[in-house]
Structure formats: structure tokens, C-alpha cells
Design an enzyme around this catalytic site. Structure first.
Site, short mmCIF file in Angstrom:
data_model
loop_
_atom_site.label_atom_id
_atom_site.label_comp_id
_atom_site.label_asym_id
_atom_site.label_seq_id
_atom_site.Cartn_x
_atom_site.Cartn_y
_atom_site.Cartn_z
N HIS A 123 26.24 -28.23 16.43
CA HIS A 123 25.94 -29.00 17.63
C HIS A 123 25.56 -30.50 17.30
O HIS A 123 24.65 -30.55 16.30
CB HIS A 123 25.02 -28.38 18.53
CG HIS A 123 24.99 -28.96 19.94
ND1 HIS A 123 24.11 -30.22 20.17
CD2 HIS A 123 25.52 -28.98 21.06
CE1 HIS A 123 24.33 -30.39 21.28
NE2 HIS A 123 24.96 -29.75 22.02
N ASP A 131 29.36 -27.94 28.38
CA ASP A 131 28.18 -28.71 27.95
C ASP A 131 27.10 -28.82 29.23
O ASP A 131 26.59 -29.99 29.03
CB ASP A 131 28.74 -30.09 27.38
CG ASP A 131 27.56 -30.72 26.40
OD1 ASP A 131 26.61 -29.93 25.93
OD2 ASP A 131 28.12 -31.72 25.66
MN MN Z 1 26.03 -29.84 24.05
#
Ligand code: MN
Length: 368
Positions: free
Chosen positions: A208, A328
Site C-alpha cells: 500500500h 479505498d
Molecule cells: Mn488505501
């Protein structure tokens, strides 16, 4: 479910129904049997946190730090009572929104930068606590959540042990790391126990983003370019290109790495990367070209990118079997992400693979 989704898709009649199905209206009956027939929806890069972690981030934000992350993650040293932080922690509200939008599963992971700004001993302890808490969240709503385990790269041996516990004891579905750790990258041999553990446990490692390392921070200072607008992809794309070209995937041929944001710019650059890799082959450690590694060892997700041309291009160059849907959340909003995937002009087998099939395989989820 009254309709076998795979049969439904294979029969071809799913084309129109799914495209039209979009997001259920709020007045629709809540019972699952009344929902329009559609693809299962599994969102794969969904941030989560818990009070002790947010307190640790708040304390960092009040410290004398100069890395780019601190001003992004928690500019005022905000506590867990404020909007974003509530959304990170409140799994009941998250489930209600998932139900409203027909999101079947979210794969949760500790929000960036995880435990990577902490001292090694604190990071190891907080990763263990995070994984215990995350496993409890997953158990609390059977079938609705998966979890990616945290670990402390600051102590690679402890990280490998925690990764094994997270899979074998807690039943988590993979791992997450937020790009560099103390300005160092996972291709460095000191981190190989982490890569070895992920490969041996047959679970993917999600790399990430976080803000660019101190070692490339200068041009980002004062620009507000350090995070999602540009810097995240520069940092994370560079990290993964180091792994790809150095030969990490020769040493760990079954390792599966996931990157978000439609591939952190790597797919768009892949022809030129291959071209110059071939021309300077002796300079690199890998026996595989960048595109060969992308098609064998890397999965990408759509997190934070609701752009049809980018998705169709990614399908063309990395293949629909290596792309997964992600929102997200809570940095992005659930509803437009669902609407995008419902409507984007791709084939129904592609939509099925990206909405759920690839995630079921990558994270070892039951295929309900
Ligand atoms: Mn993220």
C-alpha cells in the site's frame, strides 16, 4: 442466493441486468432475495483502524517528525472522535453502507502507515494487537469481511512469525505493508524473511502507498504533491519496480504482490520498462522482464481510480485475471466506486473476474 451467479454470467443474460442493476435504491426491500441479480462485490483495499492505533498516530503527529507522512495522516493529531477516524473504526456503520450498496465483502487492512513509524518493539506489539482486533472484526460478521495482517518490517524475523500466526491461528487472508520502512525497500535481503513467509503461507502481500521516503522527499516539500495526487504512486511504483528488476521474483517465484490505484503507474509505463530492461539486461538481477513479472506475480486493484480508459488499458496489458475491485474506503466513497464498476464498458466475464472472482482466488475466500 437464488441464482447461481456463475451460471447466470455464463448464460449471457447477465449482461443487461448487471449493467442496469447499478446501486439498489434505498426504498428497495432489504431482503437478499429481492436484490437485482448481479455479480458478487468484493472490495479489496479498505482501510480500518482501532483506538490504540489512532492514538499512536496522533502521538506521532505531535512529535518532532519531518517525514512527509505525518502531516498527511493526522495533521492536527486528531483523536478517534473525528469524522475520518470514526469511519475507520465503525464497522457497524460500514456494514450498513455495504448492505445499502450491495457490497458483499470488504477486505480490511490497518490504515497507512500502519505500524511502520514506530520503534521496533512497539511496532511488533501493535501489529499483533491489530491482527487480534482485525480477526475479531472478521469473526463478528461472518462472510462480510476478510482481513490483511499487519507486521513490523522493522524486525523481519518477528514479522515472519506474526505473518504465520495471522494465517494459521487467526485465519487472516493476506498481508499489508505501507511501502518503505525507514527509507528501505523490500528487495533488500534483510527483508527477505517477510517475502519468504508470504510465499510459504500462500497469501498475497499488498504493498500500500505511503508518502515518498525521506531520501526522495525534497522535491515534494511545500508542494502538497506528496500523497494521492502523485507522491503515493511515485513511492510505491518505485518500490515495486525495485522488486521486479532486482530478481526478487526469481528467488520467490510464487510470491503474489498486490498494488492498488490501477498499478501505481507501472502498467502505463510497461512497454518502455521492458524495452530498457532488454537493452540493459546485464544491469538487472531478474531473469524475467517487467511485463513477465506483472503477469505472473503482481495483482493490481482499481482503488481510487474510477476511470474507464485506465481500466480497459489495464485489462489489455496485465489481463483481467490480475485485476481486483477496490474502493479505498474511507478515503474514497463507496457509492461512486460501485456505480463505476457496474457501468464501466467491459465484458461481463471481465466484470465478474474483477468484482469477485480474482479476489476469491487471491484471498482464499469461499466462493458463495
Ligand atoms: Mn488505501
Amino acid at each position: 442466493m437464488p441464482i447461481d451467479r456463475r451460471g447466470f454470467v455464463a448464460g449471457g443474460v447477465g449482461l443487461v441486468a448487471s449493467a442496469m442493476g447499478a446501486v439498489p435504491e434505498t426504498q428497495a426491500k432489504p431482503a437478499a432475495t429481492s436484490k437485482p441479480s448481479r455479480h458478487r462485490r468484493i472490495a479489496t483495499e479498505e482501510a480500518w483502524s482501532f483506538p490504540e492505533h489512532l492514538d499512536a498516530l496522533a502521538a506521532l503527529a505531535q512529535g518532532n517528525w519531518h517525514n512527509l507522512d505525518v502531516e498527511v495522516i493526522n495533521p492536527a493529531g486528531a483523536r478517534a472522535t473525528e469524522g475520518l477516524y470514526v469511519n475507520l473504526m465503525d464497522t457497524q456503520a460500514r456494514l450498513r453502507e455495504m448492505d445499502r450498496l450491495g457490497i458483499d465483502v470488504q477486505i480490511l487492512s490497518l490504515t497507512a502507515p500502519g505500524v511502520q513509524l514506530l520503534r521496533p518493539d512497539r511496532a511488533v506489539a501493535l501489529a499483533e494487537l491489530a491482527n487480534d482486533r482485525l480477526a475479531a472484526v472478521v469473526r463478528s460478521a461472518p462472510g462480510r469481511f476478510g482481513g490483511l495482517a499487519s507486521f513490523a518490517p522493522q524486525d523481519p524475523a518477528a514479522a515472519a512469525r506474526e505473518m504465520e500466526r495471522a494465517v494459521r491461528t487467526l485465519g487472516l487472508n493476506g498481508f499489508i505493508v505501507n511501502s518503505h520502512t525507514d527509507n528501505e525497500y523490500l528487495d533488500m535481503p534483510k527483508f527477505w524473511p517477510i517475502l519468504e513467509a508470504a510465499e510459504a503461507l500462500d497469501r498475497p502481500l499488498y504493498i500500500h502507498p505511503r508518502c515518498p521516503a525521506d531520501t526522495m522527499a525534497a522535491p515534494f516539500r511545500g508542494t502538497r504533491l506528496q500523497s494521492a495526487i502523485w507522491g503515493f504512486a511515485v513511492e510505491t511504483g518505485t518500490h515495486v519496480m525495485r522488486m521486479i528488476t532486482s530478481g526478487v521474483f526469481d528467488r520467490f517465484p510464487k510470491l503474489q504482490v498486490i498494488i492498488g490505484h490501477m498499478g501505481e503507474n507501472i502498467p502505463f509505463h510497461i512497454w518502455r520498462s521492458d524495452h530498457w530492461f532488454e537493452r540493459r539486461r546485464a544491469a538487472y538481477g531478474s531473469s524475467l522482464t517487467p511485463s513477465e513479472v506483472m503477469k505472473r506475480n503482481i495483482l493490481i486493484t482499481t482503488s481510487g481510480v474510477e476511470h474507464g480508459p485506465a481500466l480497459r488499458y489495464a485489462i489489455e496489458v496485465v489481463g483481467e485475471d490480475r485485476i481486483m475491485w477496490a474502493i479505498d474506503y474511507p478515503y474514497e466513497v463507496m457509492e461512486p466506486s460501485v456505480a463505476f464498476m457496474n457501468k464501466v464498458e467491459i465484458t461481463e466475464p471481465q466484470r465478474a473476474a474483477i468484482f469477485h472472482g480474482n479476489a476469491e482466488r487471491a484471498f482464499h475466500l469461499p466462493q458463495s
